[in-house]
Design a protein around this motif. Sequence first.
Motif, PDB file in Angstrom:
ATOM      1  N   ALA A 111      -7.675 -12.791   3.387  1.00  0.00           N
ATOM      2  CA  ALA A 111      -8.696 -13.780   3.763  1.00  0.00           C
ATOM      3  C   ALA A 111      -9.533 -13.276   4.940  1.00  0.00           C
ATOM      4  CB  ALA A 111      -8.029 -15.106   4.118  1.00  0.00           C
ATOM      5  N   SER A 112      -8.913 -12.517   5.834  1.00  0.00           N
ATOM      6  CA  SER A 112      -9.680 -12.078   7.006  1.00  0.00           C
ATOM      7  C   SER A 112     -10.156 -10.626   6.897  1.00  0.00           C
ATOM      8  CB  SER A 112      -8.835 -12.243   8.273  1.00  0.00           C
ATOM      9  OG  SER A 112      -7.697 -11.423   8.180  1.00  0.00           O
ATOM     10  N   ALA A 113      -9.497  -9.811   6.060  1.00  0.00           N
ATOM     11  CA  ALA A 113      -9.807  -8.370   6.074  1.00  0.00           C
ATOM     12  C   ALA A 113     -10.619  -7.896   4.875  1.00  0.00           C
ATOM     13  CB  ALA A 113      -8.496  -7.581   6.135  1.00  0.00           C
ATOM     14  N   LYS A 114     -10.839  -8.734   3.883  1.00  0.00           N
ATOM     15  CA  LYS A 114     -11.481  -8.233   2.653  1.00  0.00           C
ATOM     16  C   LYS A 114     -12.911  -7.771   2.927  1.00  0.00           C
ATOM     17  CE  LYS A 114     -13.019 -12.702   1.023  1.00  0.00           C
ATOM     18  NZ  LYS A 114     -12.792 -13.789   0.125  1.00  0.00           N
ATOM     19  N   ARG A 115     -13.290  -6.728   2.181  1.00  0.00           N
ATOM     20  CA  ARG A 115     -14.660  -6.223   2.318  1.00  0.00           C
ATOM     21  C   ARG A 115     -15.619  -7.128   1.551  1.00  0.00           C
ATOM     22  NH1 ARG A 115     -13.326  -0.451  -0.086  1.00  0.00           N
ATOM     23  NH2 ARG A 115     -11.951  -1.838  -1.262  1.00  0.00           N
TER      24      ARG A 115
ATOM     25  N   GLN B 159     -14.886   5.480  -7.091  1.00  0.00           N
ATOM     26  CA  GLN B 159     -14.753   4.844  -5.778  1.00  0.00           C
ATOM     27  C   GLN B 159     -15.780   3.731  -5.570  1.00  0.00           C
ATOM     28  OE1 GLN B 159     -13.590   6.788  -2.507  1.00  0.00           O
ATOM     29  NE2 GLN B 159     -12.089   7.839  -3.754  1.00  0.00           N
ATOM     30  N   VAL B 160     -15.390   2.755  -4.756  1.00  0.00           N
ATOM     31  CA  VAL B 160     -16.243   1.599  -4.473  1.00  0.00           C
ATOM     32  C   VAL B 160     -17.627   2.015  -3.974  1.00  0.00           C
ATOM     33  CG1 VAL B 160     -16.527  -0.294  -2.809  1.00  0.00           C
ATOM     34  CG2 VAL B 160     -14.411  -0.085  -4.091  1.00  0.00           C
ATOM     35  N   VAL B 161     -17.681   2.933  -3.008  1.00  0.00           N
ATOM     36  CA  VAL B 161     -18.994   3.305  -2.438  1.00  0.00           C
ATOM     37  C   VAL B 161     -19.915   3.911  -3.488  1.00  0.00           C
ATOM     38  CG1 VAL B 161     -18.493   3.619   0.004  1.00  0.00           C
ATOM     39  CG2 VAL B 161     -17.964   5.447  -1.574  1.00  0.00           C
TER      40      VAL B 161
ATOM     41  N   LEU C  64      -2.403  -3.830 -12.857  1.00  0.00           N
ATOM     42  CA  LEU C  64      -1.624  -2.658 -12.450  1.00  0.00           C
ATOM     43  C   LEU C  64      -2.544  -1.441 -12.540  1.00  0.00           C
ATOM     44  CD1 LEU C  64       1.329  -1.829 -11.699  1.00  0.00           C
ATOM     45  CD2 LEU C  64       1.544  -1.053 -14.050  1.00  0.00           C
ATOM     46  N   ASP C  65      -3.051  -1.028 -11.397  1.00  0.00           N
ATOM     47  CA  ASP C  65      -3.847   0.206 -11.350  1.00  0.00           C
ATOM     48  C   ASP C  65      -3.193   1.150 -10.341  1.00  0.00           C
ATOM     49  OD1 ASP C  65      -4.479  -0.836  -8.878  1.00  0.00           O
ATOM     50  OD2 ASP C  65      -6.650  -0.656  -9.098  1.00  0.00           O
ATOM     51  N   GLY C  66      -3.867   2.237 -10.024  1.00  0.00           N
ATOM     52  CA  GLY C  66      -3.284   3.224  -9.107  1.00  0.00           C
ATOM     53  C   GLY C  66      -2.962   2.635  -7.747  1.00  0.00           C
ATOM     54  N   ASN C  67      -3.871   1.789  -7.232  1.00  0.00           N
ATOM     55  CA  ASN C  67      -3.637   1.176  -5.919  1.00  0.00           C
ATOM     56  C   ASN C  67      -2.401   0.279  -5.943  1.00  0.00           C
ATOM     57  OD1 ASN C  67      -5.768   2.217  -4.353  1.00  0.00           O
ATOM     58  ND2 ASN C  67      -7.216   0.820  -5.324  1.00  0.00           N
ATOM     59  N   VAL C  68      -2.293  -0.520  -7.000  1.00  0.00           N
ATOM     60  CA  VAL C  68      -1.169  -1.465  -7.089  1.00  0.00           C
ATOM     61  C   VAL C  68       0.147  -0.689  -7.242  1.00  0.00           C
ATOM     62  CG1 VAL C  68      -0.191  -3.401  -8.385  1.00  0.00           C
ATOM     63  CG2 VAL C  68      -2.677  -3.231  -8.077  1.00  0.00           C
ATOM     64  N   MET C  69       0.116   0.366  -8.058  1.00  0.00           N
ATOM     65  CA  MET C  69       1.352   1.151  -8.245  1.00  0.00           C
ATOM     66  C   MET C  69       1.790   1.780  -6.934  1.00  0.00           C
ATOM     67  SD  MET C  69       1.345   2.923 -11.968  1.00  0.00           S
ATOM     68  CE  MET C  69      -0.286   3.554 -12.110  1.00  0.00           C
ATOM     69  N   ARG C  70       0.823   2.243  -6.151  1.00  0.00           N
ATOM     70  CA  ARG C  70       1.176   2.859  -4.861  1.00  0.00           C
ATOM     71  C   ARG C  70       1.819   1.831  -3.934  1.00  0.00           C
ATOM     72  NH1 ARG C  70      -3.225   4.963  -4.254  1.00  0.00           N
ATOM     73  NH2 ARG C  70      -4.259   3.613  -2.754  1.00  0.00           N
ATOM     74  N   VAL C  71       1.217   0.643  -3.847  1.00  0.00           N
ATOM     75  CA  VAL C  71       1.761  -0.393  -2.959  1.00  0.00           C
ATOM     76  C   VAL C  71       3.169  -0.784  -3.412  1.00  0.00           C
ATOM     77  CG1 VAL C  71       1.501  -2.787  -2.194  1.00  0.00           C
ATOM     78  CG2 VAL C  71      -0.507  -1.293  -2.291  1.00  0.00           C
ATOM     79  N   LEU C  72       3.336  -1.044  -4.699  1.00  0.00           N
ATOM     80  CA  LEU C  72       4.638  -1.532  -5.179  1.00  0.00           C
ATOM     81  C   LEU C  72       5.731  -0.474  -5.047  1.00  0.00           C
ATOM     82  CD1 LEU C  72       3.592  -3.570  -8.368  1.00  0.00           C
ATOM     83  CD2 LEU C  72       4.122  -4.430  -6.078  1.00  0.00           C
TER      84      LEU C  72
ATOM     85  N   LEU D 197      -5.482  -3.902  -0.455  1.00  0.00           N
ATOM     86  CA  LEU D 197      -4.508  -3.303   0.461  1.00  0.00           C
ATOM     87  C   LEU D 197      -4.323  -1.817   0.121  1.00  0.00           C
ATOM     88  CD1 LEU D 197      -2.477  -4.313   2.768  1.00  0.00           C
ATOM     89  CD2 LEU D 197      -0.734  -3.909   1.035  1.00  0.00           C
ATOM     90  N   GLY D 198      -4.220  -1.537  -1.177  1.00  0.00           N
ATOM     91  CA  GLY D 198      -4.062  -0.143  -1.606  1.00  0.00           C
ATOM     92  C   GLY D 198      -5.288   0.702  -1.265  1.00  0.00           C
ATOM     93  N   ALA D 199      -6.469   0.081  -1.334  1.00  0.00           N
ATOM     94  CA  ALA D 199      -7.707   0.841  -1.110  1.00  0.00           C
ATOM     95  C   ALA D 199      -8.017   1.038   0.369  1.00  0.00           C
ATOM     96  CB  ALA D 199      -8.881   0.128  -1.791  1.00  0.00           C
TER      97      ALA D 199
END
Length: 337
Positions: free
Chosen positions: A22-26, A50-52, A142-150, A192-194
């Motif tokens: 809620a406070s950190a999202k881009r 990538q997002v950019v 479930l993408d690369g970011n989610v797999m890394r976090v989990l 969070l993963g990104a």
Amino acid sequence: MKPSTSGKHWRSLRGKLAKWYASAKRDLPWRRTTDPYAITVSEIMLQQTQVVTVIPYYERWLMLFPTWEALACAKEHDVIKAWEGLGYYRRARNLQALAKAVALEGGKMTRSAEGLRALPGIGPYTAAAVGSIAFGLPLAVLDGNVMRVLTRVLALRDDISRPQTRAKLQEIANGFLDKRDPSTHNQAVMELGATVCLPRKPLCPICPLREGCRGRDHAEDFPVKSRVAQVKRAEIVAILKKGKSFYCEQVPEGKPWHGLWRFPDFDPARMERGEAVARIKYGITKYLVTMQAVSAKWKSRAPSTGRYLTAEEMQALAFAAPHRKLAKTLAKSSPSS
Ligand code: SF4
């Protein structure tokens, strides 16, 4: 204290994650819309990119093709041209196939998980992302970011290149999902993963999940992924010039880069080889390719399969990325041509 993976543990992590998000999202353009079309475009563009890089493509795409119907009716060349530079062009074609299917249903995308999965060009990840973000369906992404976090939170050492591990992680992601707000939850894990749980040098001291993360002291050990060996390959392309134009071909259906333009491969049966003019390296799937460009002349007439293109014409057509790079190199080395 060793973290458990009980319901209580997940609940606590979910709460911390939601509060952090809620406070950190881009502030990203696709987070300012509820339009399923725009959300689908962003999700498909964000796969492997990538997002950019995606932001300007996303904004231009929505100006060119603002609705499912507009994309469905667009010329394939215009669609590929708008995608040029994003790579993995199958995504652009799949997106247009999807637009045609949705346009046939009156421009309304189905709101059921089964319906989404049955649409052309929609895989499990896109169905979960679009279903949760656009329609609030309880589907865990479930993408690369989610797999890394989990894998880090659980210190899970299973090899994520194995389908069994992915199935296991999907189950874990399903258990972690906040079913009351799957849209926010999915976006929060990916965010969070990104931005925090980075592949290299994760920012554990500021991570909202650090208290419950088993892998935080050796985070870079996760995820475990067996490497696919890169294979080196060499290729020679021909620079065939006529006045200020270069001979180029459109890649036929059934070949990589189909629909895009490129310089032809050097063919000693039909061409005479001249001097080397450029060398470009690029990666494609498991290959690391060194592409050498040589000046060449036709032994007889130029075949009718290609066309001589000026620099302006090349600019207007969609080129395969390494061939676009080659065209720019040629333009720089002979500005008058
Ligand atoms: Fe990733 Fe570190 Fe957060 Fe664990 S504590 S989820 S390793 S950033």
